[in-house]
Design a protein around this motif. Structure first.
Motif, mmCIF file in Angstrom:
data_model
loop_
_atom_site.group_PDB
_atom_site.id
_atom_site.type_symbol
_atom_site.label_atom_id
_atom_site.label_comp_id
_atom_site.label_asym_id
_atom_site.label_seq_id
_atom_site.Cartn_x
_atom_site.Cartn_y
_atom_site.Cartn_z
ATOM 1 N N ASN A 125 6.155 -10.125 2.467
ATOM 2 C CA ASN A 125 6.754 -9.411 0.979
ATOM 3 C C ASN A 125 5.336 -9.293 0.079
ATOM 4 O OD1 ASN A 125 7.323 -10.731 -2.232
ATOM 5 N ND2 ASN A 125 9.049 -9.691 -1.194
ATOM 6 N N LYS A 126 4.997 -7.982 0.249
ATOM 7 C CA LYS A 126 3.524 -8.281 -0.863
ATOM 8 C C LYS A 126 3.417 -8.297 -2.231
ATOM 9 C CE LYS A 126 3.792 -4.346 1.001
ATOM 10 N NZ LYS A 126 3.048 -3.086 1.913
ATOM 11 N N GLU A 127 5.046 -8.277 -2.662
ATOM 12 C CA GLU A 127 4.946 -8.571 -4.493
ATOM 13 C C GLU A 127 4.731 -9.812 -4.646
ATOM 14 O OE1 GLU A 127 6.842 -7.068 -2.015
ATOM 15 O OE2 GLU A 127 7.506 -5.137 -2.769
ATOM 16 N N VAL A 150 1.587 -10.345 7.233
ATOM 17 C CA VAL A 150 2.626 -9.828 8.365
ATOM 18 C C VAL A 150 1.778 -8.082 7.866
ATOM 19 C CG1 VAL A 150 5.023 -8.551 8.846
ATOM 20 C CG2 VAL A 150 4.314 -10.952 8.808
ATOM 21 N N ASP A 151 1.585 -7.723 6.542
ATOM 22 C CA ASP A 151 1.262 -6.744 6.178
ATOM 23 C C ASP A 151 0.034 -6.099 7.268
ATOM 24 O OD1 ASP A 151 1.119 -4.347 5.098
ATOM 25 O OD2 ASP A 151 1.245 -5.110 2.589
ATOM 26 N N SER A 152 0.283 -5.205 8.550
ATOM 27 C CA SER A 152 -0.756 -4.437 8.894
ATOM 28 C C SER A 152 -2.402 -4.850 9.086
ATOM 29 C CB SER A 152 0.386 -2.947 10.068
ATOM 30 O OG SER A 152 -0.403 -2.621 8.900
ATOM 31 N N GLU A 153 -2.487 -4.179 7.100
ATOM 32 C CA GLU A 153 -4.034 -4.221 6.999
ATOM 33 C C GLU A 153 -4.310 -5.075 7.244
ATOM 34 O OE1 GLU A 153 -1.008 -2.559 5.536
ATOM 35 O OE2 GLU A 153 -1.771 0.176 5.973
ATOM 36 N N HIS A 154 -3.779 -6.498 6.466
ATOM 37 C CA HIS A 154 -4.295 -7.452 5.963
ATOM 38 C C HIS A 154 -4.352 -8.403 6.637
ATOM 39 C CE1 HIS A 154 -2.283 -5.392 2.677
ATOM 40 N NE2 HIS A 154 -3.345 -6.066 1.649
ATOM 41 N N MET A 215 1.524 4.312 -3.910
ATOM 42 C CA MET A 215 1.449 3.112 -3.951
ATOM 43 C C MET A 215 1.612 2.185 -3.706
ATOM 44 S SD MET A 215 2.111 1.245 -7.295
ATOM 45 C CE MET A 215 3.006 -0.233 -7.264
ATOM 46 N N ASN A 216 1.930 2.017 -2.259
ATOM 47 C CA ASN A 216 2.150 0.718 -1.534
ATOM 48 C C ASN A 216 0.818 0.328 -1.348
ATOM 49 O OD1 ASN A 216 3.002 -0.992 0.519
ATOM 50 N ND2 ASN A 216 2.488 0.585 2.267
ATOM 51 N N LYS A 217 -0.275 1.417 -0.639
ATOM 52 C CA LYS A 217 -2.163 1.517 -1.192
ATOM 53 C C LYS A 217 -2.516 0.303 -2.453
ATOM 54 C CE LYS A 217 -2.310 1.882 2.456
ATOM 55 N NZ LYS A 217 -2.023 1.503 3.429
ATOM 56 N N GLY A 218 -1.987 1.017 -3.308
ATOM 57 C CA GLY A 218 -2.220 0.637 -5.125
ATOM 58 C C GLY A 218 -1.838 -1.334 -4.609
ATOM 59 N N LEU A 219 -0.623 -1.650 -3.979
ATOM 60 C CA LEU A 219 -0.327 -3.168 -4.054
ATOM 61 C C LEU A 219 -0.836 -3.578 -2.925
ATOM 62 C CD1 LEU A 219 3.725 -2.327 -3.917
ATOM 63 C CD2 LEU A 219 1.970 -3.059 -5.915
ATOM 64 N N GLU A 220 -1.244 -3.083 -2.158
ATOM 65 C CA GLU A 220 -2.080 -3.594 -0.824
ATOM 66 C C GLU A 220 -3.620 -3.545 -1.094
ATOM 67 O OE1 GLU A 220 0.090 -1.957 2.607
ATOM 68 O OE2 GLU A 220 -1.710 -1.580 2.853
ATOM 69 N N ILE A 221 -4.070 -3.264 -1.903
ATOM 70 C CA ILE A 221 -5.449 -3.848 -2.526
ATOM 71 C C ILE A 221 -5.106 -4.858 -3.413
ATOM 72 C CG2 ILE A 221 -6.977 -2.936 -4.449
ATOM 73 C CD1 ILE A 221 -6.642 0.201 -4.024
HETATM 74 MG MG MG Z 1 0.695 -2.092 4.870
#
Ligand code: MG
Ligand code: NDP
Length: 392
Positions: A125-127, A150-154, A215-221
């Motif tokens: 849950n990135k939020e 868990v987010d694949s990039e992180h 926006m998902n990438k924005g949240l991931e930044i």
């Molecule tokens: Mg991701």
């Protein structure tokens, strides 16, 4: 050493918040394969009690939590309800680890409760970090709790980093979503179905729409900034349509380490819940460089995907700026999914709400929730006043 808090001979005791979702169901597939390594303590769902009942039959959790229709739950004696139920699960120190895989703002409070109880977190849950990254990361440090992404990039970056003090920058990859090779005009007339047709990943509806607008990438930044304590000017995004390089880091000496693998969420989920161990688990096939015909990379188009700039701006501003951006986006995404507004309106609405927000610099958790509530009300009001009906 930190990791010795698990008794490795015993099974790792785990609860899953959001077990009926895309991440939750894949996590249970991993756990089924590793049934000698894990014991399920609790599961939580929103309203999908049919699926939850099947999960109860297979995994025998000691308690479950739902946000609606508790009367439909079968096979488990301890049925909890709503946010209090999630709190109860996260206060249970029988848990070694909790996988937070609910979507949206619901994840924040239970994550904080689990951390305060010294329970490790596998965080999908990135939020949670977008809304309260400063508070959550400090709490985790103070309570000696691991937060494994868990987010694949992180998750990729987590696997690449040996010593964060030697890292020059983080390079987050983005598939580019379904509109990568389409025009802004195509995006403006996009249907819900087109926005949900992600070329690489099969995910929940909210994150899939966020992936279409980037926006998902924005949240991931913002997520990466908090997880790895990295300034925003040292976080880059690169578009990589094949989703094979899951992200990379550059060390101060110019050496770049990337994490590579087939695009499957099973791998990062398994990494996060098994950390620091690794098992064969659900791996379906070995990675083959020769089978990957080519890998492409390109700079993101900030004009077509303006959410990226908005996310950098909110992240750099800090405080409740990211709460405002996140809340406005989430409400606008719900309105889009309900057919009330167009895809590009999501950005316009979020930008209007975000830029009129009076930022609180170092908010308390209560101020974060108050801001979130206020932003959502304003967003809904703006949609009803200026967008709804005009766009349909
Ligand atoms: Mg991701
Ligand atoms: P889904 O929409 O597929 O699943 C969400 C889960 O949360 C479901 O179990 C749902 O229950 C539950 N839920 C929804 N509303 C409530 C509520 N009010 N109270 C309690 N539970 C609720 O989402 P995803 O699995 O795709 O995503 C989950 C999180 O992981 C998100 O934050 C997302 O950004 C992140 N993430 C997801 C990835 C993916 O590949 N899917 C990749 C990286 C990050 P029910 O279905 O029973 O209503």
């Amino acid at each position: 050493m930190l990791y010795l808090k698990y008794n490795l001979v015993m099974k790792k005791r785990i609860s899953i918040l959001g077990s009926t979702g895309s991440i939750g169901t894949q996590a249970l597939e991993v756990i089924e394969k590793l049934s000698d390594k894990f014991e399920i303590i609790s599961l939580s769902a929103g309203g999908n009690t049919d699926l939850l009942n099947k999960q109860i039959e297979k995994f025998h959790p000691k308690s479950v939590c739902v946000s609606s229709h508790p009367e439909n739950v079968q096979g488990c004696k301890n049925v909890l309800f709503g946010s209090e139920g999630l709190e109860e699960i996260c206060s249970n120190q029988e848990n070694d680890i909790i996988l937070v895989a609910v979507s949206g703002k619901i994840g924040l409070k239970p994550t904080i409760t689990a951390i305060k109880n010294g329970i490790d977190i596998a965080l999908a849950n990135k939020e949670t970090l977008v809304m309260a990254g400063d508070i959550v990361m400090k709490l985790a440090k103070d309570n000696n709790v691991n937060i494994v992404p868990v987010d694949s990039e992180h998750c990729a970056i987590h696997q690449c980093i040996k010593d964060i003090s030697q890292v020059e920058k983080l390079i987050i990859t983005a598939s580019g979503g379904p509109f990568l090779n389409k025009t802004i005009e195509d995006m403006k007339s996009a249907t819900v179905e087109q926005a949900l047709a992600h070329p690489r990943w099969n995910m929940g509806r909210k994150i899939t729409v966020d992936s279409a607008t980037l926006m998902n990438k924005g949240l991931e930044i913002i997520e990466a900034h908090h997880l790895f304590n990295m300034p925003y000017d040292k976080i880059d995004v690169v578009v990589h349509p094949q989703s094979v390089v899951h992200s990379a880091i550059e060390y101060v000496d110019g050496s770049v380490i990337a994490q590579i693998g087939l695009p499957s969420m099973h791998i990062p989920i398994q990494y996060a819940i098994c950390y620091p161990e690794r098992y064969e688990g659900i791996k379906s096939k070995s990675f083959s460089f020769s089978e990957i015909a080519r890998l492409d990379f390109q700079a993101p188009d900030f004009e077509k995907f303006p959410f990226l700039n908005l996310a950098y701006s909110a992240g750099r501003t800090g405080g409740t700026a990211t709460v405002a951006l996140n809340g406005a986006d989430e409400e606008a995404v719900f309105a889009f999914l309900n057919g009330e507004i167009k895809l590009y309106d999501i950005y316009e609405i979020a930008e209007k709400i975000y830029s009129s927000h009076n930022v609180i610099k170092n908010p308390t958790i209560d101020e974060i929730f108050e801001t979130d509530k206020e932003i959502r009300e304003k967003t809904k009001e703006l949609i009803h006043r200026s967008y709804q009906c005009l766009s349909i």
